[in-house]
Design an enzyme around this catalytic site. Structure first.
Site, PDB file in Angstrom:
ATOM      1  N   PHE A  59      -7.446  -5.785   4.623  1.00 59.74           N
ATOM      2  CA  PHE A  59      -6.410  -5.889   5.670  1.00 59.74           C
ATOM      3  C   PHE A  59      -6.859  -6.767   6.833  1.00 59.74           C
ATOM      4  CE2 PHE A  59      -3.917  -1.660   4.786  1.00 59.74           C
ATOM      5  CZ  PHE A  59      -3.335  -2.271   3.678  1.00 59.74           C
ATOM      6  N   SER A  64      -3.795  -0.394  -1.166  1.00 58.62           N
ATOM      7  CA  SER A  64      -4.908  -1.343  -1.229  1.00 58.62           C
ATOM      8  C   SER A  64      -6.194  -0.580  -1.510  1.00 58.62           C
ATOM      9  CB  SER A  64      -5.034  -2.108   0.097  1.00 58.62           C
ATOM     10  OG  SER A  64      -6.255  -2.819   0.124  1.00 58.62           O
ATOM     11  N   LYS A 121       4.507   0.702  -1.507  1.00 60.96           N
ATOM     12  CA  LYS A 121       3.745  -0.011  -2.538  1.00 60.96           C
ATOM     13  C   LYS A 121       2.655   0.895  -3.078  1.00 60.96           C
ATOM     14  CE  LYS A 121       1.671  -4.498  -3.545  1.00 60.96           C
ATOM     15  NZ  LYS A 121       1.414  -5.863  -3.006  1.00 60.96           N
TER      16      LYS A 121
END
Length: 382
Positions: free
Chosen positions: A132, A193, A231
């Site tokens: 990130f 992520s 997501k």
């Protein structure tokens, strides 16, 4: 910008020849440079207009309406490419029907130490552990406001929301919704992520319910007409995926983006970087993400919008995800390998596949794998 002609026939020639030129002439030089440096150069080139624009109007068969938004075609640019929202308009003009910028964190952060991106050329894949890296919400918002002020965007703009490394999740994601409510056509909550410690724990049933409930409550109060999706990772077990689908339905999220990068390392990998830590994307994740799309579509009985991402590099790749249940598809990793002429080429291939199967629109093909095969019209003898 390098512009393709607006005539479909010439547009197809340029798309195919351009892709061949990139793969055979340009990409061998690109591979000589550090992948993160190459990525930054490509963003600069796009933001400067030094990329081929697709001036051919999208075929009617590719147009659809998803979550109240009109899409000229179902192919989008996935989050992770234009992380800092520097070239959203230019990427749309390359032929993408929508662009997802980010992930964007509330405060600026550098991400993980370099090197943090590794090519897997033999496998058509990439491993990254960026973590990130973000210019922060204030800077990204200003860029998007400037882009909006230049006139109507040629596609749908999505903003992917992340959290700062050491921050609490709920306040960060709620902040993101409030921050981008006036510039985003759609938003995505990224909790998958593998490169931010503890982030994937938010996919647990209890944690996810609390987070998405807060996000939806904020959206409903601040920007009720802006769809918001979540997501998810491709590494969820069947039981975990079932929990995720139940939470998405119960919290009234608008959809799911399936999927993020994977922690798995298939035995078939040949690249020398396969032992690097990080998320694997590109061709090696293609079938994994498509299988998860198919499962999620079945679990939600086709009532939840799915955006499919992972390993898309051809029209057939996109078509497989659409038939599995995706209303829209995204690409990123293989764009770096296929080149900037890939979007129009993929759209041409997808159009032909839809026509061969006698669909009148791409929407008609969504979830086709879950229904009896479409009967083709019989050809009459003259």
């Amino acid at each position: 910008a390098i512009s393709t002609t607006s005539h479909p026939a010439f547009g197809e020639v340029k798309a195919r020849c351009g892709t061949s030129f990139y793969k055979n002439v340009m990409y061998p030089f690109v591979k000589m440079y550090d992948p993160e440096d190459s990525h930054n150069l490509s963003i600069w080139a796009a933001s400067s207009g030094l990329v081929p624009y697709d001036n051919c109007a999208d075929d009617e068969i590719l147009k659809s309406k998803v979550l109240g938004r009109e899409f000229s075609n179902p192919l989008g640019l996935a989050a992770g490419c234009d992380k800092q929202a520097q070239a959203a308009r230019q990427f749309m003009m390359m032929g993408f029907g929508f662009v997802e910028v980010g992930s964007v964190t509330p405060e600026p952060q550098d991400g993980n130490d370099k090197p943090r991106c590794f090519r897997m050329n033999e496998d058509e894949g990439i491993i990254n552990r960026y973590g990130f890296n973000s210019d922060g919400a204030d800077v990204v918002l200003e860029r998007l406001q400037t882009a909006r002020a230049e006139g109507d965007m040629p596609g749908v703009l999505m903003v992917n929301l992340g959290k700062n490394k050491t921050a609490d999740a709920i306040p960060d994601y709620v902040y993101g919704v409030k921050k981008f409510k006036d510039v985003a056509d759609m938003m995505v909550v990224n909790i998958s992520s593998p490169n931010t410690p503890g982030l994937r724990n938010l996919q647990g049933k209890k944690e996810m319910t609390a987070l998405l409930s807060a996000v939806v409550k904020t959206r409903n109060a601040e920007c009720p007409h802006v769809p918001i999706l979540v997501k998810i990772a491709p590494d969820l077990s069947d039981a975990e995926l079932k929990d995720v689908c139940n939470v998405v339905v119960s919290t009234k999220m608008d959809g799911m983006v399936i999927s993020n990068t994977t922690n798995q390392r298939p035995a078939s990998l040949r690249g020398s970087s396969k032992g690097e830590t990080g998320g694997l994307s590109g061709l090696p994740v293609k079938d994994l993400s498509t299988a998860m799309i198919r499962k999620a579509y079945a679990l939600t009985k086709g009532q939840v919008t799915i955006i499919g991402v992972g390993g898309v590099g051809t029209g057939l790749d996109a078509y497989e995800k659409i038939k599995a249940g995706a209303s829209l598809v995204e690409m990123y990793s293989r764009l770096s390998m296929e080149g900037p002429w890939a979007p129009p080429k993929i759209k041409i291939e997808l159009r032909r596949l839809l026509q061969e199967d006698e669909y009148e629109s791409v929407s008609e093909a969504v979830g086709a794998d879950h229904r009896p095969p479409k009967k083709k019209a019989e050809k009459k003898d003259d």
